[in-house]
Scaffold this motif. Sequence first.
Motif, PDB file in Angstrom:
ATOM      1  N   GLU A 256       0.802  -1.221   0.000  1.00 59.85           N
ATOM      2  CA  GLU A 256       0.000   0.000   0.000  1.00 59.85           C
ATOM      3  C   GLU A 256       0.838   1.276   0.000  1.00 59.85           C
ATOM      4  OE1 GLU A 256      -2.738  -3.215   1.461  1.00 59.85           O
ATOM      5  OE2 GLU A 256      -0.624  -2.710   1.765  1.00 59.85           O
TER       6      GLU A 256
ATOM      7  N   VAL B 254      -8.570   0.642  12.302  1.00 58.59           N
ATOM      8  CA  VAL B 254      -8.021   0.764  10.947  1.00 58.59           C
ATOM      9  C   VAL B 254      -8.208   2.178  10.384  1.00 58.59           C
ATOM     10  CG1 VAL B 254      -8.200  -1.681  10.378  1.00 58.59           C
ATOM     11  CG2 VAL B 254     -10.171  -0.183   9.963  1.00 58.59           C
TER      12      VAL B 254
ATOM     13  N   GLN C 287      -6.197   3.926   7.249  1.00 59.74           N
ATOM     14  CA  GLN C 287      -5.458   2.879   6.538  1.00 59.74           C
ATOM     15  C   GLN C 287      -6.012   2.672   5.137  1.00 59.74           C
ATOM     16  OE1 GLN C 287      -2.871   0.782   7.782  1.00 59.74           O
ATOM     17  NE2 GLN C 287      -3.276   0.399   9.932  1.00 59.74           N
TER      18      GLN C 287
ATOM     19  N   ARG D 272      -2.037  -7.039   4.299  1.00 59.01           N
ATOM     20  CA  ARG D 272      -2.591  -6.094   5.274  1.00 59.01           C
ATOM     21  C   ARG D 272      -4.089  -6.308   5.431  1.00 59.01           C
ATOM     22  NH1 ARG D 272      -1.843   0.369   4.663  1.00 59.01           N
ATOM     23  NH2 ARG D 272       0.338  -0.172   5.139  1.00 59.01           N
TER      24      ARG D 272
END
Length: 336
Positions: free
Chosen positions: A138, A233, A236, A313
Amino acid sequence: MRERATEGGTPGVAPRGETALVTGASGFLGGYVVRDLRAHGYDVIASGRNAAALPAGQTLVGDLDELARVDLGRTVDVIVHCAALSSPWGRWAEFEHANVTGTARALEFARRAGARRLVHISSPGIYAAPRDRIGIREGDVDPRHPMNGYIRSKLEAEALLQRAAAEGSAPEIVILRPRGIIGHGDPSLVPRILRVRERFGIPLMRGGRTLVDLTAVENVALAVRLAAEAPGVHGQAFNITNGDPRPFRSVLEQLLEGLGLEPRYRRVPTAVAYRVAALLEAVSGVLPGHPEPPVTRYTVTTIAHSQTLDISRARDLLGYRPETSLDQSLASYTRA
């Protein structure tokens, strides 16, 4: 924007009896997201411009500019922002309004509706580069030289949301980057390939051995629901694929066989394909209406180079496990 309430959806009990609003619900992915959320107990409001294409149930008919001004008079817990202008070709002003301003409008609505989380559908096109890239994570984004206006707009939309998250002026933000969405009802990926096959023959570079990393639309809807619910999260971004990269030619021929079509290829050196695509873009850029060229440099990149995403992830933090296989997804399209 007008609200329309009708009967529909699948009963169930969402976490804490939550309400979700899905933008772009009249589109391919948005429709799947609405149905998945309803099947898992959410009270879902389907928002989109095309009233006839919106899933049955409670809806808001209108564009994102109108959404930003809507007051439902109640809290909407989760906003799923699927609406976007997605194309390898187009005018920057259109991409900016649809994808950057549109994201700002969705964020405005989320703030006013008291949403706890906004799930934003971005694009792994932001990783595009004229070279092989395997196991992209990412953080592997270079925003300096986007290949087209669509990619630039998705980069700017992500940046807008990340700024809001860093300032603490937004609901929790979660960004998903699903790669090559495919399945029953796909209006974009496969139809583009079939049009090129019919008109010119599909450019085949490097023997068609480059890896493509596709995602069943059902798995993207699953990832959206997990992103709406997973704790810890905020801020993210997550890559989403089927985790099953395959050679381009293998996937293509499996698809065409299911459709009863013979492959039609044009074997082209990669360098020549880039030059031809650049020429076609230049010609389209001066023609009235700027029509989309048959092949763009971005399209060449997706065929001529391997690009696979690391989804560890999403596995670790969202608990994402693809449930619909690529074979099932290809078969669902060929039975459409």
